[in-house]
Design an enzyme around this catalytic site. Structure first.
Site, mmCIF file in Angstrom:
data_model
loop_
_atom_site.group_PDB
_atom_site.id
_atom_site.type_symbol
_atom_site.label_atom_id
_atom_site.label_comp_id
_atom_site.label_asym_id
_atom_site.label_seq_id
_atom_site.Cartn_x
_atom_site.Cartn_y
_atom_site.Cartn_z
ATOM 1 N N TYR A 1 -26.972 10.326 5.248
ATOM 2 C CA TYR A 1 -27.267 9.067 5.965
ATOM 3 C C TYR A 1 -26.444 8.960 7.242
ATOM 4 C CZ TYR A 1 -23.363 6.976 3.059
ATOM 5 O OH TYR A 1 -22.189 6.681 2.417
ATOM 6 N N GLU B 1 0.845 -1.200 0.000
ATOM 7 C CA GLU B 1 0.000 0.000 0.000
ATOM 8 C C GLU B 1 0.880 1.250 0.000
ATOM 9 O OE1 GLU B 1 -3.269 1.036 -0.199
ATOM 10 O OE2 GLU B 1 -2.410 3.020 0.102
ATOM 11 N N GLN B 2 0.552 2.187 -0.894
ATOM 12 C CA GLN B 2 1.400 3.388 -1.004
ATOM 13 C C GLN B 2 1.279 4.318 0.209
ATOM 14 O OE1 GLN B 2 0.173 5.499 -4.521
ATOM 15 N NE2 GLN B 2 -1.789 6.111 -3.678
ATOM 16 N N ASP C 1 -11.711 -0.679 -8.940
ATOM 17 C CA ASP C 1 -11.561 0.564 -9.705
ATOM 18 C C ASP C 1 -10.375 0.519 -10.667
ATOM 19 O OD1 ASP C 1 -13.720 1.603 -8.393
ATOM 20 O OD2 ASP C 1 -12.678 3.339 -7.544
ATOM 21 N N ARG D 1 -15.642 5.407 6.328
ATOM 22 C CA ARG D 1 -14.592 4.694 5.577
ATOM 23 C C ARG D 1 -13.390 4.344 6.439
ATOM 24 N NH1 ARG D 1 -14.527 4.797 -0.502
ATOM 25 N NH2 ARG D 1 -16.587 5.515 -1.047
HETATM 26 C C1 LIG Z 1 -17.809 10.224 -3.819
HETATM 27 C C2 LIG Z 1 -17.784 8.707 -3.859
HETATM 28 C C3 LIG Z 1 -18.741 7.973 -3.129
HETATM 29 C C4 LIG Z 1 -18.758 6.560 -3.182
HETATM 30 N N1 LIG Z 1 -19.695 5.849 -2.473
HETATM 31 C C5 LIG Z 1 -19.718 4.488 -2.541
HETATM 32 C C6 LIG Z 1 -20.659 3.712 -1.786
HETATM 33 O O1 LIG Z 1 -21.474 4.254 -1.021
HETATM 34 N N2 LIG Z 1 -20.646 2.332 -1.919
HETATM 35 C C7 LIG Z 1 -19.731 1.695 -2.742
HETATM 36 O O2 LIG Z 1 -19.746 0.454 -2.838
HETATM 37 N N3 LIG Z 1 -18.815 2.419 -3.458
HETATM 38 C C8 LIG Z 1 -18.790 3.777 -3.368
HETATM 39 N N4 LIG Z 1 -17.853 4.489 -4.056
HETATM 40 C C9 LIG Z 1 -16.887 3.768 -4.904
HETATM 41 C C10 LIG Z 1 -15.784 3.162 -4.082
HETATM 42 O O3 LIG Z 1 -15.204 4.087 -3.194
HETATM 43 C C11 LIG Z 1 -14.696 2.603 -4.984
HETATM 44 O O4 LIG Z 1 -15.289 1.940 -6.064
HETATM 45 C C12 LIG Z 1 -13.852 1.634 -4.195
HETATM 46 O O5 LIG Z 1 -13.126 2.328 -3.202
HETATM 47 C C13 LIG Z 1 -12.904 0.867 -5.106
HETATM 48 O O6 LIG Z 1 -12.166 -0.021 -4.323
HETATM 49 P P1 LIG Z 1 -10.765 -0.536 -4.827
HETATM 50 O O7 LIG Z 1 -10.314 -1.502 -3.783
HETATM 51 O O8 LIG Z 1 -10.848 -0.982 -6.238
HETATM 52 O O9 LIG Z 1 -9.825 0.753 -4.860
HETATM 53 P P2 LIG Z 1 -9.487 1.823 -3.731
HETATM 54 O O10 LIG Z 1 -10.452 1.751 -2.596
HETATM 55 O O11 LIG Z 1 -9.318 3.118 -4.441
HETATM 56 O O12 LIG Z 1 -8.082 1.344 -3.177
HETATM 57 C C14 LIG Z 1 -6.901 1.440 -3.952
HETATM 58 C C15 LIG Z 1 -5.718 1.453 -3.005
HETATM 59 O O13 LIG Z 1 -4.516 1.318 -3.773
HETATM 60 C C16 LIG Z 1 -3.542 2.205 -3.264
HETATM 61 N N5 LIG Z 1 -2.595 2.484 -4.369
HETATM 62 C C17 LIG Z 1 -2.805 3.223 -5.481
HETATM 63 N N6 LIG Z 1 -1.714 3.228 -6.265
HETATM 64 C C18 LIG Z 1 -0.770 2.477 -5.640
HETATM 65 C C19 LIG Z 1 0.578 2.119 -5.948
HETATM 66 N N7 LIG Z 1 1.186 2.514 -7.086
HETATM 67 N N8 LIG Z 1 1.261 1.325 -5.062
HETATM 68 C C20 LIG Z 1 0.681 0.901 -3.904
HETATM 69 N N9 LIG Z 1 -0.613 1.230 -3.570
HETATM 70 C C21 LIG Z 1 -1.324 2.007 -4.422
HETATM 71 C C22 LIG Z 1 -4.349 3.417 -2.798
HETATM 72 O O14 LIG Z 1 -3.645 4.206 -1.856
HETATM 73 C C23 LIG Z 1 -5.586 2.740 -2.208
HETATM 74 O O15 LIG Z 1 -5.433 2.442 -0.841
HETATM 75 C C24 LIG Z 1 -17.805 5.897 -3.997
HETATM 76 C C25 LIG Z 1 -16.830 6.633 -4.717
HETATM 77 C C26 LIG Z 1 -16.818 8.022 -4.646
HETATM 78 C C27 LIG Z 1 -15.766 8.797 -5.439
#
Ligand SMILES: Cc1cc2nc3c(=O)[nH]c(=O)nc-3n(C[C@H](O)[C@H](O)[C@H](O)COP(=O)(O)OP(=O)(O)OC[C@H]3O[C@@H](n4cnc5c(N)ncnc54)[C@H](O)[C@@H]3O)c2cc1C
Length: 379
Positions: free
Chosen positions: A215, A36-37, A297, A110
């Site tokens: 909420y 994790e970065q 994502d 979160r």
């Molecule tokens: C305003 C908003 C509201 C939202 N509300 C909801 C909701 O209510 N319910 C829901 O299900 N979703 C919601 N989402 C979507 C949700 O937050 C994301 O889809 C989700 O966080 C994606 O999870 P992930 O594990 O793919 O990536 P992330 O949660 O983005 O995690 C990625 C991780 O990788 C790390 N990282 C990045 N690059 C590197 C690197 N080069 N080296 C090491 N580590 C790195 C980051 O620091 C981070 O910790 C919302 C999004 C937004 C913008």
């Protein structure tokens, strides 16, 4: 020990998807490390909704009770019209719906969610302050290099590194995400600032080009989160978010029903976040020797209008771990993972763009009743 049980898996990113995948793979005796970065989990001022399709997966990691204790089991979701306040749709979450959906509907801060997810992996699994900067693929392993100078080797790399994924860049080439023309106000405040004004557990206020969703974040109903999404012509900051104000938030929702105004008047500190996504691209895995795979994502960022991006990342993590257990050959596992996931994720992505989820009467079974730990794996 069987060979597949010794595979070294490097998960890049300790977000929702990465920690879910890591938790399941560890239970299947893969050698898992998460990089994790960030130097530590930060408590960003935001909440998240986790529907039954998520909570039932996290239950398998032993996390359901902790989730409910840290967050709130919501009793209802209500859609209301911005001007008249008319109820357009209401869904009640009770014992019967929990049985039907296979899990509770939880809202949580979160920061609290990350603390819970961290308990789903063995102590020492997450290497913080490790930003992936380089990745080299040899025939039988992958070399990783981090910004802090550390190096590591793995057999499989899971890019769970979010919308600006570095692993995606190695797989598909550099391509910045696109600003969707909208920004989100995010504010968390103590419920006492409502001065006794009663609000339901979750309401979505639907305007013509904007919406706002207040909420509760805790079972004590003492903390409220209000996310408001409004159109914006562009985003020219390099920051992930910028400070905003209650006055700006109220101005953006001027003319909305007095019940929403009452909530926004109680807002304390506010930040503004840009929203990014990408065109759908169904290539989620590959690399020179077929050992790289993306989830969440990193491969399918979506607009947060269905509150489902995190849910898709968690489901991906569960399915990917099942595929890696079933197929010894990573390329076969990834093919099965993509075949199992792409249609569902594509549908969620489309509904998120439309911003139509639960605006009026909605069939929610296909979404909430889905069980990523049990659905048949496609191939
Ligand atoms: C305003 C908003 C509201 C939202 N509300 C909801 C909701 O209510 N319910 C829901 O299900 N979703 C919601 N989402 C979507 C949700 O937050 C994301 O889809 C989700 O966080 C994606 O999870 P992930 O594990 O793919 O990536 P992330 O949660 O983005 O995690 C990625 C991780 O990788 C790390 N990282 C990045 N690059 C590197 C690197 N080069 N080296 C090491 N580590 C790195 C980051 O620091 C981070 O910790 C919302 C999004 C937004 C913008």
């Amino acid at each position: 020990m069987h060979q597949k049980r010794r595979k070294r898996v490097a998960v890049i990113g300790a977000g929702l998807g990465g920690l879910t995948a890591a938790g399941f793979l560890q239970r299947a005796e893969f050698a898992v490390k998460v990089y994790e970065q960030a130097p530590a989990f930060s408590r960003i001022g935001a909440g998240i909704i986790l529907s039954a399709n998520v909570t039932k997966v996290l239950r398998r990691l032993g996390l359901e009770d902790a989730l409910v204790a840290a967050g709130i089991k919501s009793r209802q979701y209500i859609s209301r019209a911005w001007n008249t306040g008319e109820t357009m749709y209401e869904i009640v979450f009770d014992a019967a719906s929990e049985r039907r959906n296979g899990g509770p509907y939880v809202h949580i801060h979160r920061g609290d969610l990350h603390a819970v997810l961290e308990r789903g992996v063995a102590p020492g699994t997450i290497a913080f302050d490790h930003q992936l900067v380089d990745l080299r693929e040899a025939e039988d392993s992958i070399q990783l290099r981090f910004a802090n100078g550390a190096t590591a080797e793995a057999d499989i790399v899971i890019g769970a590194d979010g919308v600006r994924s570095k692993v995606r860049e190695f797989l598909l080439g550099p391509e910045p995400p696109q600003f969707v023309g909208a920004v989100a106000y995010r504010a968390i405040f103590p419920a006492r600032r409502l001065n006794g004004f009663h609000i339901p557990d979750c309401t979505k206020w639907w305007g013509t080009d904007r919406h706002c969703l207040p909420y509760f974040l805790t079972g004590r109903r003492d903390e409220v989160y209000a996310i408001g999404v409004v159109p914006a012509p562009g985003w020219d900051s390099d920051e992930a978010s910028i400070p905003s104000s209650r006055a700006q938030y109220l101005e953006s929702f001027a003319g909305f029903h007095p019940d929403l105004q009452r909530v926004l008047e109680a807002v304390d500190s506010v930040s503004l976040w840009p929203i990014f996504d990408r065109e759908r691209n169904d290539c989620w895995s590959g690399g020179r020797h077929g050992r790289l795979v993306l989830l969440g994502d990193a491969c399918h960022p979506m607009r947060p209008f269905m509150a489902a991006g995190g849910a898709m990342a968690v489901e991906d993590g569960a399915i990917l771990s099942r595929c890696l257990q079933k197929f010894d050959e990573p390329a076969e596992a990834f093919r099965s993972y993509e075949a199992t996931r792409i249609d569902r994720v594509g549908k969620v992505q489309r509904i998120s763009i439309e911003n139509s989820w639960m605006r009026g009467p909605t069939d929610t079974d296909w979404f909430y009743c889905y069980d990523a730990c049990a659905v048949p794996l496609a191939f």
